[in-house]
Write a protein that holds these residues in place. Structure first.
Motif, PDB file in Angstrom:
ATOM      1  N   LYS A 253       9.910   4.697  -3.471  1.00 34.53           N
ATOM      2  CA  LYS A 253      11.527   4.628  -3.257  1.00 34.53           C
ATOM      3  C   LYS A 253      12.143   4.391  -4.603  1.00 34.53           C
ATOM      4  CE  LYS A 253      15.117   2.410  -0.707  1.00 34.53           C
ATOM      5  NZ  LYS A 253      15.351   1.397   0.348  1.00 34.53           N
ATOM      6  N   SER A 254      11.666   3.569  -5.486  1.00 37.93           N
ATOM      7  CA  SER A 254      12.225   3.154  -6.401  1.00 37.93           C
ATOM      8  C   SER A 254      12.215   4.414  -7.709  1.00 37.93           C
ATOM      9  CB  SER A 254      11.418   2.013  -7.286  1.00 37.93           C
ATOM     10  OG  SER A 254      12.086   1.749  -8.530  1.00 37.93           O
TER      11      SER A 254
ATOM     12  N   ASP B 290      24.532  10.835  -2.447  1.00 34.52           N
ATOM     13  CA  ASP B 290      24.104  10.741  -3.935  1.00 34.52           C
ATOM     14  C   ASP B 290      22.631  11.351  -3.732  1.00 34.52           C
ATOM     15  OD1 ASP B 290      24.339  10.370  -6.732  1.00 34.52           O
ATOM     16  OD2 ASP B 290      22.736   8.802  -6.401  1.00 34.52           O
ATOM     17  N   ASP B 291      21.787  11.063  -2.758  1.00 35.12           N
ATOM     18  CA  ASP B 291      20.183  11.321  -2.644  1.00 35.12           C
ATOM     19  C   ASP B 291      20.084  12.718  -2.560  1.00 35.12           C
ATOM     20  OD1 ASP B 291      19.609   8.509  -2.793  1.00 35.12           O
ATOM     21  OD2 ASP B 291      19.464   8.284  -0.633  1.00 35.12           O
TER      22      ASP B 291
ATOM     23  N   GLN C  87      10.636  12.285  -5.117  1.00 36.31           N
ATOM     24  CA  GLN C  87      11.781  12.254  -3.835  1.00 36.31           C
ATOM     25  C   GLN C  87      11.127  12.917  -2.492  1.00 36.31           C
ATOM     26  OE1 GLN C  87      14.772  14.292  -6.159  1.00 36.31           O
ATOM     27  NE2 GLN C  87      16.046  12.348  -6.196  1.00 36.31           N
TER      28      GLN C  87
ATOM     29  N   ARG D  74      14.334  18.845  -5.051  1.00 36.14           N
ATOM     30  CA  ARG D  74      14.046  17.426  -5.206  1.00 36.14           C
ATOM     31  C   ARG D  74      12.909  17.215  -6.256  1.00 36.14           C
ATOM     32  NH1 ARG D  74      13.083  16.081   1.133  1.00 36.14           N
ATOM     33  NH2 ARG D  74      12.252  18.488   0.842  1.00 36.14           N
TER      34      ARG D  74
ATOM     35  N   LYS E  97      14.420   7.267  -6.676  1.00 37.23           N
ATOM     36  CA  LYS E  97      15.906   7.170  -6.993  1.00 37.23           C
ATOM     37  C   LYS E  97      16.097   6.905  -8.508  1.00 37.23           C
ATOM     38  CE  LYS E  97      17.341   4.725  -2.737  1.00 37.23           C
ATOM     39  NZ  LYS E  97      18.347   5.573  -2.359  1.00 37.23           N
TER      40      LYS E  97
ATOM     41  N   TYR F 192      14.810   4.782 -10.781  1.00 39.33           N
ATOM     42  CA  TYR F 192      14.662   3.302 -11.167  1.00 39.33           C
ATOM     43  C   TYR F 192      13.751   3.097 -12.527  1.00 39.33           C
ATOM     44  CZ  TYR F 192      18.100   2.792  -7.411  1.00 39.33           C
ATOM     45  OH  TYR F 192      19.045   2.693  -6.717  1.00 39.33           O
TER      46      TYR F 192
END
Length: 685
Positions: free
Chosen positions: A101-102, A195-196, A48, A44, A105, A107
């Motif tokens: 969190k964003s 996917d994570d 993450q 990760r 992922k 973003y």
């Protein structure tokens, strides 16, 4: 008493050597690939891992008005015993976790600096400290494991003590050449649908590992598989103290600032050995960006950085790269967290040279707490026992200090007829006639600076500590001692230079003292009226008269046996205590009888305690009846007869047993309330 061998045996029996071996695992690159295939989460990114760490403590769904919001247990500091728990900042913490969190992922926020912004003492450093400690602990668990690479020594490849470990603790998968990465990812993911937790190989080797990698490729005539046999992989435990994966940078004065503190510096003693200052083996990759790789870097007062440092910061955030002296751009993977106060942030907004930094910043406001219950929790961490440093802390002492702190942070309400004290009570969950949840939300939305100004919790903590040590002859610390400390400290408060503001804060201390007066009057009244048998007799008498009144009957006199009209004077003396006007007495009496009737239908027995309004009225009535018999005001003159003293001792005992006072503070509060009644009697005369 235990001897040395018993103590050693105690530790020996509790040690976990299997856990030690897991934390200190060393293996081959091939073995690491097996670990990645089975547990892809070891690869990760830093964002993450940080986000998963917070989630690992659990999330509670909390109902706030009509909305359901997340409350992350991690910020209660469960591993630290609550010492660094953050209270009353649910919106702030949700905003922070949503940003993480964003970023986790991918973003876009992973390419920004997370900036905690707020007044001094608003928990910015506490939040940063929690995140760093949390990452450290998480890396020691099986769920939070991560690994790095090293190179076996050319002369003694089997000697584990001569492995040249990567100075930046980077991801071993960086050893996979770019042209093979897509196929390797496909093999490792093995059609994984989650996917994570799919393996993604991003980033390149740092200068040190790249140099050795190319050196070994030449040695083995380009055979990558032979190079991998020289690779060693070990587990990494993040540690701020050991400067592994956790970095902290604190700006100094301009003369002492040096960019090498962030990106490392040349090791001049090794230049003679390796012959060049551009040889990575003659470079110390020990800047804060280097050591924080795979984890988190905290910038203390980030906006005090010299402009020269900003280029490193901008590159690290946007490009995930840093530029060590004499070397090419170097990939990093770390969370960049800064914090700053209001004056520094205003300077950032007005400085056109800082535009690039503003554009790469995600600002998260960390205000002061504006809810009384949460402010009290902040001080309860240090003063949660009734006895601290050998002194008893009287009830309401911490509460009154917290109340004043919260009042200084609230804006004067625009709503006509609403005081700042009432506004504070609404925020604290108290209901007031005419105010709904929507009205309270409107009050919060109308305020523009609420929580960003006011008194810091640190100031209150300092004055609480002062009160504990500046009254050597007292065994107890009461609210007035602390309120006096708070007021006297305003004269020399380093952050308040405005005399009008100081006067406003003094006026608010007067509001708090008045509120305390009402609280202790009520407590003493309840202690005096806590005679269970007397309350039950009074209640029975009242109900008998109300029943006769509503049914147009007469009441039997218990002494004479004759039937008489209901005692209107008695009934009104009770009802007036809870402001029942004469015009509504009939409605209230029918309401009481209907309430009793409904209980009887359900097979339940009436208890005056179950009706809050009636209970309060009876207590106040009994207090009024007994106040004169106890002669509480005689305490002011210090002339107390034996019978009165006996009654006062009973009341004092109730204060100690039911309300948390000790003998000294109970005596103090009785004398204080007696002086209030004496003033009232004098005014009536």
């Amino acid at each position: 008493m235990a001897n040395g061998s018993e103590i050693i045996r105690l530790v020996s029996d509790r040690q976990d050597r299997d856990q030690f071996r897991r934390k200190n695992w060393v293996g081959s690159f091939e073995e690491y690939l097996d670990i990645v295939h089975a547990h892809p989460e070891v690869t990760r990114t830093a964002y993450q891992r940080l986000y998963d760490m917070i989630l690992s403590y659990g999330v509670e769904k909390v109902r706030i008005g009509r909305e359901t919001v997340n409350q992350y247990r991690f910020f209660d500091d469960p591993d630290g015993g609550g010492k660094d728990a953050v209270f009353g900042l649910r919106d702030t913490l949700n905003q922070l976790v949503n940003a993480l969190k964003s970023a986790a992922k991918g973003y876009g926020i992973e390419r920004r600096v997370l900036l905690l912004h707020g007044p001094v003492g608003s928990s910015k450093s506490t939040i940063a400290r929690l995140l760093k400690k949390g990452l450290e602990r998480y890396s020691t668990t099986d769920e939070g494991a991560l690994y790095t690479l090293g190179w076996a020594d050319e002369n003694e490849p089997d000697n584990p003590d001569l492995v040249h470990w990567c100075p930046m603790n980077e991801e071993p998968l960086h050893l996979i050449p770019q042209r093979f990465r897509a196929d390797v990812e496909s093999q490792l993911n093995d059609d994984r649908t989650d996917d994570d937790h799919r393996v993604r190989i991003e980033g390149e080797l740092d200068p040190f590992c790249r140099f050795i990698y190319q050196q070994r490729l030449r040695k083995y005539d380009g055979d990558w598989t032979l190079v991998m046999k020289d690779v060693r992989v070990k587990r990494v435990i993040l540690s701020e103290k050991d400067r592994v994966g956790i970095g902290t940078f604190q700006p100094k004065d301009e003369k002492n600032q040096d960019a090498t503190e962030l990106t490392g510096d040349i090791n001049y003693r090794k230049i003679a050995e390796y012959g060049s200052d551009s040889d990575p083996r003659a470079f110390n990759f020990d800047g804060e960006f280097n050591v924080a790789n795979r984890g988190l870097i905290e910038f203390v007062e980030v906006l005090k950085l010299d402009v020269a440092f900003l280029y490193d910061l901008l590159g690290a955030s946007q490009e995930h790269r840093i530029k060590p002296k004499k070397f090419a751009q170097t990939d990093i993977d770390e969370v960049i967290l800064g914090h700053t106060n209001e004056p520094e942030y205003r300077r950032l907004q007005s400085n056109e040279f800082m535009e690039a930094l503003r554009d790469r910043t995600v600002k998260i406001d960390v205000p002061y707490v504006t809810t009384l219950a949460d402010e009290i929790k902040i001080y309860d961490k240090d003063y949660n026992n009734q006895t601290v440093r050998g002194k008893h802390i009287a009830p309401h002492t911490v509460e009154m200090a917290a109340m004043w702190a919260v009042l200084t942070r609230l804006e004067e309400p625009k709503h006509a007829g609403l005081s700042r004290l009432q506004k504070m009570k609404l925020y604290n969950g108290k209901t007031l006639p005419g105010f709904t949840e929507e009205n309270i939300n409107e009050l919060r939305e109308q305020a523009t600076t609420e929580g960003m100004v006011g008194i810091s919790p640190r100031y209150v903590q300092d004055k609480l500590s002062n009160a504990l040590v500046t009254h050597p002859d007292s065994r107890s610390v009461n609210p007035f001692m602390v309120l006096n400390e708070l007021e006297s400290g305003l004269k020399h408060h380093s952050l308040i230079n405005d005399d009008e503001q100081k006067q406003e804060y003094r006026d608010l201390l007067g509001v708090v003292k008045e509120e305390y007066e009402n609280i202790v009057k009520n407590e003493v009244q309840r202690a005096i009226a806590a005679d269970e048998e007397a309350l039950m007799r009074l209640c029975g008498n009242y109900i008998d008269n109300v029943k006769a009144y509503t049914q147009r009957e007469k009441v039997k006199n218990a002494f004479t046996g004759s039937y008489e009209e209901p005692d209107e004077r008695l009934m009104r003396s009770v009802e007036e205590k809870i402001d029942i006007p004469d015009s509504r007495k009939d409605d209230f009496r029918r309401e009481i009888m209907n309430y009793i009737g409904a209980l009887m239908i359900d097979g339940k027995r009436f208890d005056y305690k179950s009706n809050e309004r009636l209970h309060k009225a009876l207590e106040l009535k009994l207090f009024e009846d007994q106040k004169d018999s106890i002669k509480l005001t005689s305490l002011v003159s210090n002339v107390v007869d034996a019978e009165t003293q006996q009654k006062i001792d009973v009341v004092k005992g109730r204060l100690i047993k039911n309300y948390g006072y000790d003998d000294e503070s109970a005596t103090d509060v009785l004398q204080y309330v007696a002086s209030i009644f004496a003033r009232g009697d004098a005014k009536r005369e």
